[in-house]
Design an enzyme around this catalytic site. Structure first.
Site, mmCIF file in Angstrom:
data_model
loop_
_atom_site.group_PDB
_atom_site.id
_atom_site.type_symbol
_atom_site.label_atom_id
_atom_site.label_comp_id
_atom_site.label_asym_id
_atom_site.label_seq_id
_atom_site.Cartn_x
_atom_site.Cartn_y
_atom_site.Cartn_z
ATOM 1 N N ASP A 1 -96.339 -52.622 -96.596
ATOM 2 C CA ASP A 1 -96.991 -53.557 -95.686
ATOM 3 C C ASP A 1 -98.434 -53.126 -95.488
ATOM 4 O O ASP A 1 -98.757 -51.940 -95.608
ATOM 5 C CB ASP A 1 -96.265 -53.611 -94.335
ATOM 6 C CG ASP A 1 -96.751 -54.787 -93.503
ATOM 7 O OD1 ASP A 1 -96.466 -55.940 -93.878
ATOM 8 O OD2 ASP A 1 -97.443 -54.567 -92.488
ATOM 9 N N TYR B 1 -105.245 -56.399 -86.408
ATOM 10 C CA TYR B 1 -103.977 -55.980 -85.788
ATOM 11 C C TYR B 1 -104.171 -54.724 -84.935
ATOM 12 O O TYR B 1 -103.573 -54.567 -83.873
ATOM 13 C CB TYR B 1 -102.909 -55.743 -86.859
ATOM 14 C CG TYR B 1 -102.458 -57.039 -87.506
ATOM 15 C CD1 TYR B 1 -101.487 -57.830 -86.914
ATOM 16 C CD2 TYR B 1 -103.030 -57.487 -88.697
ATOM 17 C CE1 TYR B 1 -101.085 -59.035 -87.485
ATOM 18 C CE2 TYR B 1 -102.641 -58.682 -89.279
ATOM 19 C CZ TYR B 1 -101.672 -59.452 -88.672
ATOM 20 O OH TYR B 1 -101.286 -60.642 -89.226
#
Ligand code: CP3
Length: 346
Positions: free
Chosen positions: A75, A152
């Site tokens: 990821d 993020y």
């Protein structure tokens, strides 16, 4: 061994009458019942840190869908985690950082010191996949762009307007530069190591490109991306830049330094072929939403994409963004078969 057609398409171009190579962003994931079975009871981060499971997940779309390239199962947020920022994936909500990065002190607490040790498990996955693939198809390594990953980290989770990140960027007080520089350095080391362990192509995911104006992109973000591609040029592997909304930035991305562009569904592939067909390989860009339609629709939309790519021998078929968890595996397989069938005829 002859060069795989995926690497030909990204390099010198496909010989005539070869079917267009195809892989799909998020091709290993929750839409596959066998991925769900592998994942059962295992938190996502733990799964990412278990090489044997990641290797199996990477191979599922090769075995079950016939994709022409494998993409490392990992990821984009594993980099911040390895820099020391606690990460959690919450069911139904996505990634979550408990202590988002806001101040210079927050940034100073991140560190490259233990980065290599912390992220070493990904390199183990990369070499494991290469041996498991046994040269069947090439392996794509990847990372997120500093801006997308930074969003993020600064927002703490998925954000609608990226307000904290943008305010940090516009403040021009050194924090944004410090964060982007750290992420750029980490990304360069990470991607170079992926190549050293067997990755044959690299893709940089810049999902949040679309929330920047072209001038903010050039002023605040582009220098870091250029630095990454410049540093990767001596690895000798093709590099792909996926920027969501790249269609409104054609002038701005022209000199980014990647050898290929991955075009999202909101952009016109034929315009990229016209402008970059001679200088770059091009990947994309079927709107993934057509996978909710019937087979006739999927076939028609595949035809449209292939037609738009007619002017280049350097096309890799892909979606214009990732597959969603509620898409049917049978239709995804039908899509890949249809790309091979229709492009092989021409
Ligand atoms: O393409 C592939 O199959 C390889 C694996 C891959 C994953 N994430 C696995 C994953 C890749 C290439 C990514 C990239 C990624 N991750 C991006 C950029 C591409 C894009 O989709 O825009 C971004 C923004 C992320 C961050 C991220 N990871 C989010 C927002 C989420 C939650 C939402 C979601 O799609 O689930 C994740 C979790 C994640 N990454 C999953 C997978 C398979 C789902 C976790 C699960 O199985 O429960």
């Amino acid at each position: 061994m002859t060069k795989h057609r995926f690497l030909q398409a990204l390099g010198e171009g496909l010989p005539a009458n070869q079917p267009t190579p195809v892989w799909l962003m998020r091709q290993a994931g929750r839409f596959m019942p066998d991925y769900m079975a592998l994942r059962a009871g295992i938190p996502f981060l733990e799964f990412c840190k278990t090489p044997d499971l990641c290797i199996q997940a990477t191979l599922l779309p090769i075995d079950q869908l016939g994709a022409d390239a494998a993409i490392l199962f990992a990821d984009i947020l594993l980099i911040p985690e390895a820099l020391g920022l606690g990460l959690e994936y919450r069911a139904g909500e996505g990634p979550h950082f408990d202590h988002p990065i806001r101040t210079q002190q927050d940034i100073d607490q991140l560190s490259m010191n233990r980065f290599s040790d912390n992220i070493n498990y990904v390199y183990e996955v990369v070499s494991g996949i290469r041996s498991a693939l046994n040269e069947r198809v090439p392996l794509i390594g990847f990372a997120g762009s500093p801006f997308t990953v930074g969003s993020y980290m600064v927002e703490g989770a998925h954000s609608k307007d990226h307000r904290n990140l943008k305010l940090m960027m516009w403040a021009e007080d050194g924090r944004f530069d410090a964060l982007m520089t750290l992420l750029t350095d980490a990304t360069i080391e990470y991607l170079k190591q992926q190549v050293a362990h067997g990755a044959q192509t690299l893709q940089l995911f810049d999902t949040w490109l679309e929330v920047l104006s072209p001038s903010d992109f050039c002023r605040y973000v582009k220098p870091y991306i250029k630095k990454i591609f410049a540093a990767l040029s001596d690895t000798g592997v093709p590099t792909l830049y996926f920027g969501k909304g790249i269609g409104k930035m054609m002038d701005e991305v022209a000199d980014l330094g990647s050898s290929a562009f991955s075009i999202d569904w909101s952009s016109d592939l034929d315009k990229f072929v016209e402008r970059f067909g001679a200088s770059h390989a091009l990947q994309g860009n079927l709107d993934p939403v057509c996978l909710y339609g019937d087979r006739a629709l999927i076939r028609r939309k595949v035809e449209e994409v292939l037609k738009k790519a007619k002017g280049t021998r350097r096309h890799v078929f892909n979606l214009g963004h990732g597959i969603s968890p509620d898409m049917e595996q049978d239709k995804v397989k039908f899509l890949i078969d249809t790309v091979h069938e229709l492009s092989g005829q021409s």
